[in-house]
Design an enzyme around this catalytic site. Structure first.
Site, PDB file in Angstrom:
ATOM      1  N   TYR A  12      37.244 104.614  39.096  1.00  0.00           N
ATOM      2  CA  TYR A  12      36.928 103.439  38.585  1.00  0.00           C
ATOM      3  C   TYR A  12      36.736 102.268  39.539  1.00  0.00           C
ATOM      4  CZ  TYR A  12      37.455 104.842  33.977  1.00  0.00           C
ATOM      5  OH  TYR A  12      37.240 105.361  32.534  1.00  0.00           O
ATOM      6  N   THR A  84      47.202 107.130  41.715  1.00  0.00           N
ATOM      7  CA  THR A  84      48.770 107.132  42.298  1.00  0.00           C
ATOM      8  C   THR A  84      49.539 107.005  40.902  1.00  0.00           C
ATOM      9  OG1 THR A  84      48.382 104.886  42.558  1.00  0.00           O
ATOM     10  CG2 THR A  84      48.444 106.250  44.715  1.00  0.00           C
ATOM     11  N   LYS A 202      50.578  93.780  45.825  1.00  0.00           N
ATOM     12  CA  LYS A 202      49.677  94.410  44.666  1.00  0.00           C
ATOM     13  C   LYS A 202      50.798  94.782  43.583  1.00  0.00           C
ATOM     14  CE  LYS A 202      46.791  96.038  41.688  1.00  0.00           C
ATOM     15  NZ  LYS A 202      45.981  96.892  42.105  1.00  0.00           N
ATOM     16  N   ARG A 209      52.611  90.268  35.737  1.00  0.00           N
ATOM     17  CA  ARG A 209      51.917  90.237  34.421  1.00  0.00           C
ATOM     18  C   ARG A 209      52.381  91.033  33.599  1.00  0.00           C
ATOM     19  NH1 ARG A 209      46.043  91.589  34.232  1.00  0.00           N
ATOM     20  NH2 ARG A 209      46.489  90.107  32.215  1.00  0.00           N
ATOM     21  N   HIS A 240      51.686  72.883  25.310  1.00  0.00           N
ATOM     22  CA  HIS A 240      52.381  72.240  26.110  1.00  0.00           C
ATOM     23  C   HIS A 240      51.623  72.231  27.730  1.00  0.00           C
ATOM     24  CE1 HIS A 240      55.784  71.736  29.056  1.00  0.00           C
ATOM     25  NE2 HIS A 240      56.537  71.065  27.891  1.00  0.00           N
ATOM     26  N   CYS A 256      47.248 100.279  36.294  1.00  0.00           N
ATOM     27  CA  CYS A 256      48.010  99.480  37.189  1.00  0.00           C
ATOM     28  C   CYS A 256      49.160  98.677  36.629  1.00  0.00           C
ATOM     29  CB  CYS A 256      47.125  98.276  37.543  1.00  0.00           C
ATOM     30  SG  CYS A 256      45.503  98.548  38.998  1.00  0.00           S
ATOM     31  N   LYS A 318      42.093  98.383  27.250  1.00  0.00           N
ATOM     32  CA  LYS A 318      41.801  96.952  27.296  1.00  0.00           C
ATOM     33  C   LYS A 318      40.160  97.116  26.589  1.00  0.00           C
ATOM     34  CE  LYS A 318      40.548  94.516  30.798  1.00  0.00           C
ATOM     35  NZ  LYS A 318      39.029  94.195  30.475  1.00  0.00           N
ATOM     36  N   ARG A 325      43.133 105.449  30.747  1.00  0.00           N
ATOM     37  CA  ARG A 325      44.365 105.637  31.267  1.00  0.00           C
ATOM     38  C   ARG A 325      45.648 104.919  30.817  1.00  0.00           C
ATOM     39  NH1 ARG A 325      42.248 104.297  37.129  1.00  0.00           N
ATOM     40  NH2 ARG A 325      41.305 102.889  36.111  1.00  0.00           N
TER      41      ARG A 325
END
Length: 406
Positions: A12, A84, A202, A209, A240, A256, A318, A325
């Site tokens: 990817y 990884t 990274k 997130r 807000h 990730c 997603k 994955r």
């Protein structure tokens, strides 16, 4: 100055990078361990779903600027872009990185740049240098650096060029040479640091997130308890000027965000309290969703006197991609297929004849999403694919874990 590029790993990140560089005029030699992947690419085709990638690969192969192979060759720049993952117990696994490094050792020469793009635990770039030394390479004459990818699946071809990049070398010279290389094709700013800081940057981005998604996921569980529409709540709270709550989901997936925080937790131990808790909350949200679906199926059976037919809408991690994955949606579908009798799985980005199995070795029943809607009693929205957005007026029991109906 740098004309020949050898990229190890054509997944990817590796394949889009290879295709982009080839279209920028570099001679690119891509390496993968899977013969079928090599054959597909050499036909000018792609084995993954990513917008615009097919056009880039076809043009690169037709121009003879991109060739795929099972083995490396000599080049000016070597880029390692391999997975990884982690071992059992969330222990970081850099075996693929070390193997890739050994594979290029016979081909690197004085003045070459060796870049690790794989997201890695702090210190991995130094291990790349150690492995090359062990293989008899004089690393003092190489430029070794880490430049983590930071692209969004679905927008990779654009973000490879437009996003800022972080480059950290094992020496100041390595950083400078690698920055110089990335500036030949990156329009965003190329930022300089050292290797360990680049690695940690990274991991920090993805842990940030993950932590913010954990807040949204925990909020969704509380709202379910309080009988509050979480999507409306978040929309209101975000009015807000200093609040920006992310969207909850069925968990967190992808190579990730669902993986990288564990690299920090493993190294940081008890000092990584918040990062560990966020990972645990996001993992729990997936288990919570499974129980929610199973309870709905039991309620249906009690009311109708028969087993419910359940449709799992989406398997990717997603929207609008085929990447499975660490996908919580896929995990949920597998668990439900093992534990319930009538479960259909829908993933519009994957061919219907794709063989996917559960941990119990049952085959997942992939069907067209419109057929699933017609034949099922309970529609479970796990991924907000575009195809599902017009299904908000269904006269069916619907469980929306991804906000696609909002």
């Amino acid at each position: 100055m740098y004309q020949k590029i050898c990229i190890i790993g054509l997944g990817y990140i590796g394949l889009p990078t290879a295709a982009l560089l080839a279209n920028k005029g570099f001679d690119v030699h891509g390496v993968d361990v899977v013969q079928n992947t090599v054959d597909i690419i050499n036909r000018g085709e792609i084995h993954i779903v990513e917008p615009e990638l097919d056009t880039f690969v076809k043009a690169a192969v037709n121009s003879k600027k991109l060739k795929a192979s099972l083995t490396p060759i000599e080049a000016d720049v070597f880029i390692i872009a391999v997975p990884t993952p982690f071992h059992e117990g969330f222990v970081p696994n850099i075996d693929y990185v070390l193997s890739a490094t050994k594979s290029i050792a016979p081909y690197v020469k004085e003045g070459n740049i060796v870049i690790l793009e794989s997201t890695s635990p702090v210190g991995t770039t130094d291990k790349v240098e150690e492995v090359l030394k062990e293989e008899g390479v004089d690393t003092s004459k190489l430029y070794i650096a880490h430049c983590p990818e930071r692209v969004l699946p679905g927008k990779i071809m654009r973000e490879l060029v437009e996003n800022d990049r972080i480059v950290g070398g094992t020496t100041t010279e390595a950083t400078e040479k690698t920055v110089e290389f990335y500036k030949t094709f990156v329009e965003g700013e190329v930022l300089s640091t050292d290797a360990k800081t680049a690695e940690m940057a990274k991991l920090t981005e993805n842990s940030f997130r993950d932590t913010n998604i954990a807040f949204a996921n925990e909020l969704s569980i509380l709202c379910d308890k309080f009988d509050i529409d979480v999507w409306e709540l978040i929309k209101l709270a975000n009015r807000h000027p200093r609040v920006n709550i992310l969207q909850p989901g069925a968990g967190v997936g992808g190579h990730c965000i669902a993986v990288d925080p564990w690299f920090i937790v493993h190294a940081g131990g008890d000092d990584a309290k918040m990062i560990r808790t966020a990972r645990e909350v996001n993992t729990y949200k997936t288990e919570w969703a499974i129980e929610k679906i199973k309870n709905e199926a039991l309620s249906f059976e009690a009311e109708h006197g028969r087993k419910a037919k359940v449709a799992c809408m989406g398997l990717a991690f997603k929207p609008n991609i085929d990447d499975l994955r660490e996908s919580p949606a896929l995990y949920i579908a597998r668990r439900l297929t093992d534990e319930l009798e009538n479960v259909a799985c829908i993933e519009p980005n994957i061919p219907l004849d794709t063989k996917l199995t559960t941990q119990g070795s049952k085959r997942l029943d992939l069907i067209d999403y419109q057929d699933a809607v017609n034949k099922s009693d309970i529609i479970v929205f796990l991924v907000a694919h575009d195809e599902f957005k017009d299904l908000n007026k269904l006269d069916k029991i619907s469980l929306d874990f991804c906000g696609v109906l909002n």
